[in-house]
Motif scaffolding. Structure first.
Motif, PDB file in Angstrom:
ATOM      1  N   ALA A   1       1.049  -0.961  -0.211  1.00  0.00           N
ATOM      2  CA  ALA A   1       0.041   0.145  -0.113  1.00  0.00           C
ATOM      3  C   ALA A   1       0.721   1.020  -0.210  1.00  0.00           C
ATOM      4  O   ALA A   1       1.554   1.605   0.711  1.00  0.00           O
ATOM      5  CB  ALA A   1      -1.038   0.013   1.037  1.00  0.00           C
TER       6      ALA A   1
ATOM      7  N   VAL B   1      -7.464   2.600   0.412  1.00  0.00           N
ATOM      8  CA  VAL B   1      -5.957   1.599   0.816  1.00  0.00           C
ATOM      9  C   VAL B   1      -5.476   2.348  -1.164  1.00  0.00           C
ATOM     10  O   VAL B   1      -6.223   1.778  -2.088  1.00  0.00           O
ATOM     11  CB  VAL B   1      -5.985   0.711   0.783  1.00  0.00           C
ATOM     12  CG1 VAL B   1      -4.535  -0.077   1.011  1.00  0.00           C
ATOM     13  CG2 VAL B   1      -6.554   0.292   2.513  1.00  0.00           C
TER      14      VAL B   1
ATOM     15  N   LEU C   1      -3.306   1.294  -3.419  1.00  0.00           N
ATOM     16  CA  LEU C   1      -2.891  -0.061  -3.512  1.00  0.00           C
ATOM     17  C   LEU C   1      -1.627   0.320  -4.366  1.00  0.00           C
ATOM     18  O   LEU C   1      -1.089  -0.841  -4.775  1.00  0.00           O
ATOM     19  CB  LEU C   1      -3.522  -0.621  -4.250  1.00  0.00           C
ATOM     20  CG  LEU C   1      -4.819  -1.492  -3.028  1.00  0.00           C
ATOM     21  CD1 LEU C   1      -5.416  -2.423  -4.123  1.00  0.00           C
ATOM     22  CD2 LEU C   1      -4.124  -2.380  -2.301  1.00  0.00           C
TER      23      LEU C   1
END
Length: 632
Positions: A74, A103, A105
């Motif tokens: 992340a 999040v 990625l």
């Protein structure tokens, strides 16, 4: 993160939580502060601070938060507190908070959004987040971990008009690792980074976020580069090399199709965007213009794995990759071969062939001195007396008799502008038709007295001059200076204050050759219909087809047929359907240029050669037409 930035994050979370989500017994800030501090610590990477706000073992919690970032590879976490509820009755020492997570990625991956819950317990008079792996995600449990499952797609080909690929397969060499088989991932990445130049931390992140039992591509090499590094790569424990055949080596026309490169460390830095090992990047031509269509996008899943068995437990979210698609062009292998063969062993030059009835580009050829895209499609050249064909409609309106005599002297002055005929003047007094057929610039320039400048500009516009073409590559449709007075008009008829590309002139010939006498905008790609979203050349509304005046078309066909039968373009004659065309001379700086503009059947061409021979373009055109017939 600085203290100021950390306080800003905390303030943002606090503001959300002050909505009427708190029950009366939680109006004191202690439970909210526990939630806030935990999420702020998690978001900012202060995992020790986050762990202190839980009832779990601080080392275990801190490690779990660290592992979550690594396992997801992340780039960042962002949280938003959406609710806080107190327990009731005998559960008044419990509470629960809701939060929304985002999040990032990283790399080519999307943003993962999910909703989570934080159970709270009152421990020794202090509110604490009740720790379990489900704090990180509701579906993460003891003995499990996160992983990101990546399924890249191979590159699709660029095709000719029949669907055959315009590339040959090239073998790429991909350096892979299987995480579960690595004894020391950090050492592997350190050594690979020294060999390839890729950042060590990014290599390691890819390994740690992948499924332990999956092959993880870390670096890709072309054949030459791999040969240089083979021994060093094979010396790194855990590295395996997989061969990956892909349609990369361009067939003719190579500069139109374009070249493709594997992603290297240097290229990754130049591009400034996220690419994964195994990616291929179009560097030029259609490969670059349709990069996203040809490569699609990676299918990505966030999953949970059983730590002991490494087996997949659950799929938390999946992003379907955008499918790849081939790019179908209008290029024709047979026509392209005839163009390439016609240009073999000749002086520098280029040739563009289009289908007269559609405007579809069939071939783009160029010797090594010229570039197929930058010169043949987008070059800016004076058209010489070939541009006089644009004046025919105006001459017809002026009542010109094309059979009347018109002298072709060695020199002539029109409106103060002087013109010189290349080569010897005509041996006898020619006609107006003869002036077009032979490209006599002094005779043609004198016609400026019969054609209004506005009429000439309007005539040129009907052949698409100055319009914006909707092509995926760089092109130039032409430009002309404002025509004020006989001198400017004469210069335009002589092609001296006009600029065109060979594609412009091929389309002009195609308009006259078209069965309906219609100018068609150029077409190079028929599928996909929509432009690539990443293309540098932005789409425009394509210009409409333009129907030419029937009398103008008939006259132009007569003039251009005479150019081959009795004029300066006799070298273009070839077996089969009659050949039509004219020649012209021009210059670019000190370089003499020789044009041929014409057609045979449904194939219209423009040839531009760097030569002192006025017939050089016609000679190449004749070779092209004969080669095309032989190929058919």
């Amino acid at each position: 993160m600085t203290g100021k930035a950390r306080r800003a994050v905390a303030a943002a979370l606090t503001l959300v939580a002050t909505a009427p989500l708190l029950s009366a017994c939680l109006e004191e800030p202690s439970a909210h502060e526990a939630v806030r501090d935990f999420l702020v610590g998690w978001q900012t990477g202060d995992y020790a601070a986050a762990a202190r706000r839980t009832d779990g073992d601080e080392k275990v919690v801190r490690r779990a938060l660290e592992d979550a970032k690594v396992q997801l590879d992340a780039a960042s976490f962002r949280f938003r507190l959406t609710g806080l509820r107190a327990g009731q009755g005998d559960r008044d020492e419990q509470a629960e908070a809701d939060f929304a997570a985002e999040v990032d990625l990283g790399e080519n991956n999307p943003l993962w959004e999910y909703d989570g819950k934080l159970p709270l317990r009152l421990v020794n008079g202090q509110w604490k987040v009740h720790w379990s792996p489900s704090v990180l995600h509701p579906e993460l449990h003891e003995g499990q971990r996160f992983a990101v499952d990546i399924k890249p797609q191979g590159r699709n080909p660029i095709q000719d008009r029949t669907g055959d690929p315009l590339q040959q397969e090239t073998t790429l060499y991909v350096a892979n690792v299987t995480p579960a088989e690595l004894k020391n991932p950090s050492e592997v990445c350190e050594r690979l980074a020294k060999v390839t130049g890729f950042p060590q931390d990014r290599l390691l992140s890819r390994i740690r976020s992948a499924r332990p039992d999956a092959a993880v591509p870390l670096a890709t090499f072309g054949g030459r580069r791999y040969a240089q590094l083979e021994s060093q790569l094979k010396a790194i424990p855990g590295i395996t090399i997989a061969k990956d055949p892909q349609p990369l080596a361009p067939d003719s026309p190579k500069q139109i199709v374009g070249i493709v490169s594997a992603v290297t460390a240097d290229l990754q830095q130049q591009l400034g965007g996220p690419q994964r090992a195994g990616d291929t990047v179009g560097r030029t031509g259609l490969q670059k213009a349709y990069q996203e269509y040809l490569t699609g996008s990676t299918e990505t899943s966030v999953i949970t794995l059983d730590v002991k068995t490494t087996k997949k437990v659950a799929e938390l979210h999946k992003w379907e990759g955008r499918p790849t698609s081939p790019v179908r062009t209008t290029l024709d292998r047979g026509v392209q071969k005839a163009a390439d063969d016609a240009l073999l062993g000749v002086t520098p030059g280029m040739l563009v062939a289009v289908q007269a009835s559609t405007g579809e580009v069939r071939a783009v050829g160029a010797t090594k001195e010229y570039h197929q895209e930058k010169d043949a499609l987008a070059g800016r050249f004076h058209p010489g007396s070939a541009f006089s064909l644009m004046a025919v409609e105006g001459l017809i309106k002026a009542g010109t008799n094309f059979k009347q005599k018109l002298a072709c002297p060695a020199e002539r002055s029109v409106g103060g502008a002087r013109f010189r005929q290349s080569g010897p003047p005509a041996p006898s007094t020619p006609t107006v038709q003869g002036a077009f057929a032979t490209g006599c610039v002094t005779a043609l320039a004198s016609l400026a007295r019969k054609v209004d400048g506005a009429e000439l500009e309007a005539g040129a516009a009907k052949f698409g001059l100055g319009t914006r073409w909707n092509l995926p590559l760089s092109t130039f449709s032409g430009s002309m200076r404002p025509l004020k007075g006989d001198a400017a008009t004469a210069r335009a008829i002589a092609g001296q204050n006009v600029l065109v590309s060979p594609l412009t002139m091929a389309l002009m010939a195609g308009a006259v050759a078209s069965p309906t006498g219609t100018w068609h905008p150029p077409v190079l790609v028929t599928d996909p219909k929509e432009p690539d979203p990443s293309a540098e050349t932005k789409p425009v509304t394509p210009p409409a087809q333009i129907k030419l005046d029937d009398r103008t078309v008939a006259t132009l066909r007569t003039l251009m047929r005479a150019g081959v039968t009795s004029g300066s373009a006799t070298a273009a004659a070839a077996p089969g359907d009659p050949v039509y065309g004219v020649t012209a001379t021009a210059a670019r700086g000190r370089k003499p240029l020789a044009w041929f503009v014409g057609w045979q059947g449904d194939t219209a061409v423009a040839v531009l050669m760097e030569s002192t021979d006025p017939a050089a373009g016609a000679t190449v055109a004749g070779r092209f037409f004969r080669g095309l017939r032989a190929g058919l």
